[in-house]
Design a protein around this motif. Sequence first.
Motif, PDB file in Angstrom:
ATOM      1  N   ILE A  47       0.699  -2.739  -9.934  1.00 50.33           N
ATOM      2  CA  ILE A  47       1.747  -3.192  -9.015  1.00 50.33           C
ATOM      3  C   ILE A  47       1.653  -4.704  -8.826  1.00 50.33           C
ATOM      4  N   LEU A  98      -0.180   3.038  -3.929  1.00 51.35           N
ATOM      5  CA  LEU A  98       1.271   3.175  -3.747  1.00 51.35           C
ATOM      6  C   LEU A  98       1.726   2.715  -2.371  1.00 51.35           C
ATOM      7  N   SER A 106       3.972  -0.219  -2.182  1.00 51.02           N
ATOM      8  CA  SER A 106       5.410  -0.085  -2.447  1.00 51.02           C
ATOM      9  C   SER A 106       6.216   0.093  -1.171  1.00 51.02           C
ATOM     10  N   ASN A 150       8.961  -4.935  -2.535  1.00 53.20           N
ATOM     11  CA  ASN A 150       9.950  -4.352  -3.439  1.00 53.20           C
ATOM     12  C   ASN A 150       9.357  -4.270  -4.844  1.00 53.20           C
ATOM     13  N   CYS A 151       9.059  -3.063  -5.270  1.00 52.24           N
ATOM     14  CA  CYS A 151       8.421  -2.849  -6.564  1.00 52.24           C
ATOM     15  C   CYS A 151       9.438  -2.352  -7.589  1.00 52.24           C
ATOM     16  N   ASP A 152       9.089  -2.529  -8.842  1.00 51.06           N
ATOM     17  CA  ASP A 152       9.911  -2.026  -9.941  1.00 51.06           C
ATOM     18  C   ASP A 152       8.959  -1.518 -11.027  1.00 51.06           C
ATOM     19  N   TYR A 175       6.023   9.165  -1.107  1.00 51.78           N
ATOM     20  CA  TYR A 175       6.346   7.751  -1.283  1.00 51.78           C
ATOM     21  C   TYR A 175       7.805   7.539  -1.695  1.00 51.78           C
ATOM     22  N   ALA A 227       9.378   8.445  -4.289  1.00 54.88           N
ATOM     23  CA  ALA A 227       9.448   8.008  -5.675  1.00 54.88           C
ATOM     24  C   ALA A 227      10.312   8.954  -6.489  1.00 54.88           C
ATOM     25  N   PRO A 274      12.717   2.377  -6.693  1.00 55.18           N
ATOM     26  CA  PRO A 274      11.753   1.331  -7.022  1.00 55.18           C
ATOM     27  C   PRO A 274      10.517   1.846  -7.764  1.00 55.18           C
ATOM     28  N   VAL A 275      10.024   3.016  -7.368  1.00 52.52           N
ATOM     29  CA  VAL A 275       8.866   3.615  -8.024  1.00 52.52           C
ATOM     30  C   VAL A 275       9.311   4.913  -8.699  1.00 52.52           C
TER      31      VAL A 275
END
Length: 575
Positions: A437, A463, A466, A470-472, A517, A519, A541-542
């Motif tokens: 991450i 996690l 996240s 802002n995760c990708d 999360y 996801a 995002p995840v």
Amino acid sequence: MNNKEILTSYVYKLVASLYQAGVKDVVVSPGSRSTPLAYAFAHTKEFKMYRQVDERSAAFLALGIAKVSANPVILICTSGTAAANYFPAIVEAKLARTPLIVLTADRPHELREVGAPQAITQPNLYGNQVKWSVDFPIPDESPNTLPFIERHIARAVAIATTAPVGPVHVNVPFREPLLIDFPKQLPTVSFIESMPQEIRPNEHAMNMLETIIGHAEKGILIMGEMAQNTDLNIIWDFIRHLKWPVLVESLSHLRGNVPNDCADFVIDQYDALLKNSTFKQVAAADTVIRFGAQPVSKPLMQFLSNVQPKTYLVIDEDPMFRDSLAITTHHIQAQIGSWLNDVTITNLSTDSDYVQNWLEANEIASHHVKEYIQSESDEGALAATLFEHLPDHCNLFASSSMPIRDVDTFFYKTNKDVRIYANRGANGIDGVVSTAIGTQLATNRHSYLLIGDLAFLHDSNGLIASRYQNCDITIVVMNNNGGGIFSYLSQATVEDYYEELFGTPSDLQFSDLARMYDAQYDVIHSKEKFVQVLESPKVKPVRIIEVVTNRSVNVQSHRNLWDSISKELDEKWQA
């Protein structure tokens, strides 16, 4: 000044000194004793602040950011076991040469070793796993304190960023009360700049390198993981002039963006080739030049140990050059830089048949690998399927254990811009999610993480990041219900206690974790479904793709591949 003013002046001088030294990123975990530092960094807009509540994961998050940026990242935590939780990432940072500035808040000196709560012995907490450690004075009105802070911060950053780069530790004690003011701007600092110098070879070293190259008949280049700010164009120029076989480890960043005029010399199947005893005799080198860290591949390491090349040159910026095999004959202490363009490469003695043997063998192995990918559905083929579907301009992070080995075997050279990362300093499976991450956040590129089920469980707390950033990222979990790497080791030959101690099946799936999360989640039981999911849009995002595999099938399929490659190599060179 009152206590609040003294404390404010102290922490903002520290923050201003870090900014003056060029540090811009900070990872903060919540805690009481670190309140003054956390407030000061949060209020200072010159820094980019990341948050992670789990200190162990926070440290690996910072590691990932620093790994790709090649710039130091600040870590901030409270006193006590919070600081101890940084230890695994610090160990990795030291061995992987990644710069971290570890700021641990501490109790004041009078509360140390007297039974006070949340107080451990923090000065020199990390021992020789950091490059340098300092215990700061308590905030006070002494005219010497703030100048001391400025210059010790300058020293800390300079040490962290001087080759070989690595972590440093600054322990900062605070008395209560812990609240500060919020000034409108950072204070000025009197220390202006520390100017480290590039480490370049001297004239004798340059002459020696040219002589070694000129006399080599059977020479190979080995490209290991190098400093992340290495100018790869310089390396490619060296390769295209030298025209030796280049054994390119996946972490060198030389398997992606491969120039067309260098591609033939890039050997990406050396791990499979060097499992074959016939080819090892054909490939025996008289000269080896290695840039960067030692390679991941065990067959390559065994090959080098058995061959004992007459000349084995390591180019490494550290006088403690890396050589676990004890076969180095020459060492040039230097950072990879423009000096490499000045190396004169003429009047070569290169054996053209030797070069051609490497190139032909690599083509043979590549052909078998591609056939294997099409026909098989084990972990290796599934990992290779992922690699084939990676888009241009992305990151791939590989966990230790089987994932990095599958990358080394199945990620073949490409002109796509794919940058590969892993934690190969201490080679642990801890903190992998967090580091991945971190690399994504630092590059702002879509990232893929290839990880096993045990490593994923080990850092599922990663996690949490996240939820604050802002995760990708797409996480591909190879769930073989246990420790797949042990199936290749001698432990697998002893049935007693194998599953209890090494296989360690957890019988867990990750749908609930993904739901927790928020996801995007898919569970995969076939290669066809895997391709379908990889080609479908990512909408969150995840994304977690759980790929269910079988350990025993995986082992046998890998061995069948190696046998098929080995058989053709024998047929070609035993005659």
